[in-house]
Enzyme design. Structure first.
Site, short mmCIF file in Angstrom:
data_model
loop_
_atom_site.label_atom_id
_atom_site.label_comp_id
_atom_site.label_asym_id
_atom_site.label_seq_id
_atom_site.Cartn_x
_atom_site.Cartn_y
_atom_site.Cartn_z
N GLU A 78 81.37 32.17 55.86
CA GLU A 78 82.03 32.37 57.16
C GLU A 78 82.61 31.08 57.72
OE1 GLU A 78 78.88 32.03 56.64
OE2 GLU A 78 77.85 31.09 58.32
N CYS A 106 72.68 32.52 53.32
CA CYS A 106 71.83 31.34 53.51
C CYS A 106 70.36 31.75 53.69
CB CYS A 106 72.34 30.50 54.68
SG CYS A 106 71.49 28.92 54.77
N HIS A 109 77.73 29.33 52.84
CA HIS A 109 78.27 29.98 54.04
C HIS A 109 79.72 30.40 53.84
CE1 HIS A 109 74.98 29.24 56.85
NE2 HIS A 109 74.73 28.21 56.06
#
Ligand code: XMP
Length: 453
Positions: A111, A16, A109
């Site tokens: 994660e 990001c 993202h």
């Protein structure tokens, strides 16, 4: 960040803002996007890129985005992914003098749970690109931690506050494996526990796992201190303060040098945010972290501070902690006070405790308990009309809250089948004295939080 990072000759992954920063530092153009990208987006990627290896062959992936600025151009970079609004949503660029080491940037993202296969992307980066070895197992973690605690605190007295939750339980058992009877656990019954919780904790830790546990019955002290307090934040403060006071009294009697705490990684993120005074932190004061040791002058042992909840569960399993504790839903530090809206009274506590027990029982019976993050009952001061026999009666409204979540930062209400809700409602109005209505909370977080207070 320091530009020398590109001279370390190591692979880099920017996520990001990190991707934008790499692009900017390598002479690219990052500018305000015409449209931001927030939420789920389709990524078109190059399946033969090592970062995306093994994902799928059609080169499309649902990813989670949260950005306003976009990377417009980056000379020398190979674009390995784009979306409708991000022409450079994934790239790699050679760094240092070497042509075999790359910095990767991904705008999305990996994660978060909402990105499909995000774990696989991180896996590719760590094991394919960086060449990391997977030599860390739960057994080795437990073994190393026990050795570390022995080295650090062997021969000293250690106290640990036991709450019955998974984090403090795992901490206590780890420390006791290292130093045996030099560990004393303090378990405070604040009168705000779930049904049968005090008995279960004593049974498990004293009788089954043979830990030294001091039991403090502080129910009256807490209830007296909470009398007349309506405000949610004020209640939390009173409970936090009193907990520290009682814990200090008990710890003094033991004469400990160390305090063992079940801090886990997400707690540290939340308290770091609290320390920085950001908006996110001021929603509720979570009083568990950090407050005890500074005042008490005890050295800290935090053996699970690097772990996430699912990893703590694995360690707990490894240590032989019973499933009933491992699989129990999280429970807040302020206990049932977080679920009693307005003043905490014995009557509302009784209703909240009995109704929550029914919620848990019915979810277990219908097979939902292990599929949800938390499930409980809430009670406030509002009254609603009911019929008891042929007489009109006024009673409390109990609200059921059942949510699904991954790390409690966001949560959705669970779409329970009506039959399950019906059973819960019938049992609560039949079995819990003083309740006439049952409602279901259908708000998600945000904007609502999980606990009402
Ligand atoms: P909220 O209500 O803030 O809750 O959405 C997020 C998660 O945190 C738990 N919770 C707490 N846990 N001490 C804790 O250890 C606290 O003071 C506290 N308050 C809320 C809540 O149960 C949910 O899992």
């Amino acid at each position: 960040c320091s530009p020398e990072i590109f001279e370390l000759n190591i692979p880099i992954l920017g996520i990001c803002y990190g991707a934008q920063l790499i692009a900017y530092m390598r002479g690219g153009v990052v500018e305000e996007g015409r449209k931001g990208e927030f939420g789920r987006t389709e990524l078109f990627f190059k399946p033969d890129s090592e970062l995306f290896e093994g994902l799928n062959t059609d080169g499309r992936l649902n990813v989670w985005m949260s950005h306003g600025d976009v990377i417009r151009s980056l000379n020398g970079a190979e674009i390995i992914g784009y979306t409708k609004n991000s022409p450079i949503a994934a790239f790699r660029i050679t760094i240092s003098n070497s042509h075999t080491i790359y910095a990767y940037g991904i705008q999305f993202h990996p994660e978060v749970h909402h990105t499909d296969n995000g774990d696989k992307i991180l896996w590719n980066f760590l094991y394919r690109i960086c060449g990391c070895e997977r030599n860390w197992t739960m057994e080795s973690f437990v073994r190393d931690k026990i050795e570390e605690i022995k080295r650090e605190a062997g021969g000293s007295k250690v106290v640990c506050g036991l709450s019955g939750g998974i984090d403090s339980s795992t901490t206590a058992v780890l420390v006791s494996r290292a130093i045996g009877d030099n560990l004393t656990c303090i378990f405070i019954d604040n009168g705000l526990l779930r049904a049968g919780e005090a008995e279960e904790v004593l049974n498990t830790f004293r009788d089954r796992l043979k830990l030294k546990v001091v039991f403090v019955d502080a129910r009256e002290r807490f209830l007296n201190a909470l009398r007349g307090i309506n405000d949610a934040e004020a209640k939390r403060k009173v409970i936090g303060r009193l907990f520290i006071e009682i814990f200090e009294e008990e710890a003094k009697k033991i004469g400990a040098d160390f305090l063992a705490q079940g801090t886990i990684y997400p707690d540290r993120i939340e308290s770091a945010r609290a320390g920085s005074g950001s908006k996110a932190s001021r929603i509720k004061s979570h009083h568990n972290v950090g407050a005890l040791p500074a005042k008490m002058g005890l050295k800290l042992i935090e053996p699970i501070k690097e772990l996430y909840k699912d990893e703590v569960r694995e360690v707990a399993k490894e240590l032989g902690i019973p499933q009933s504790i491992i699989n129990r839903h999280p429970f807040p530090g302020p206990g049932l006070a977080a679920r009693v809206i307005g003043e905490v009274t014995e009557e509302k506590l009784r209703i909240c405790r009995e109704a929550s027990r029914i919620v848990e029982e019915e979810l277990k019976r219908s097979g939902w308990y292990d599929r949800v993050w938390q499930a409980f009952a809430i009670v406030g001061d509002d009254l609603a009309t009911g019929v008891l026999g042929d007489a009109r009666s006024l009673g409390r409204i109990v609200t059921i809250r059942v949510v699904e979540s991954v790390e409690a930062m966001t949560a959705d209400f669970v779409k329970l089948p009506y039959e399950v809700l019906e059973d819960i409602s019938r049992r609560i109005t039949n079995e819990v004295r003083g309740v006439t209505w049952v409602t279901y909370a259908i708000s998600s977080k945000p904007p609502s939080t999980i606990e009402p207070c």
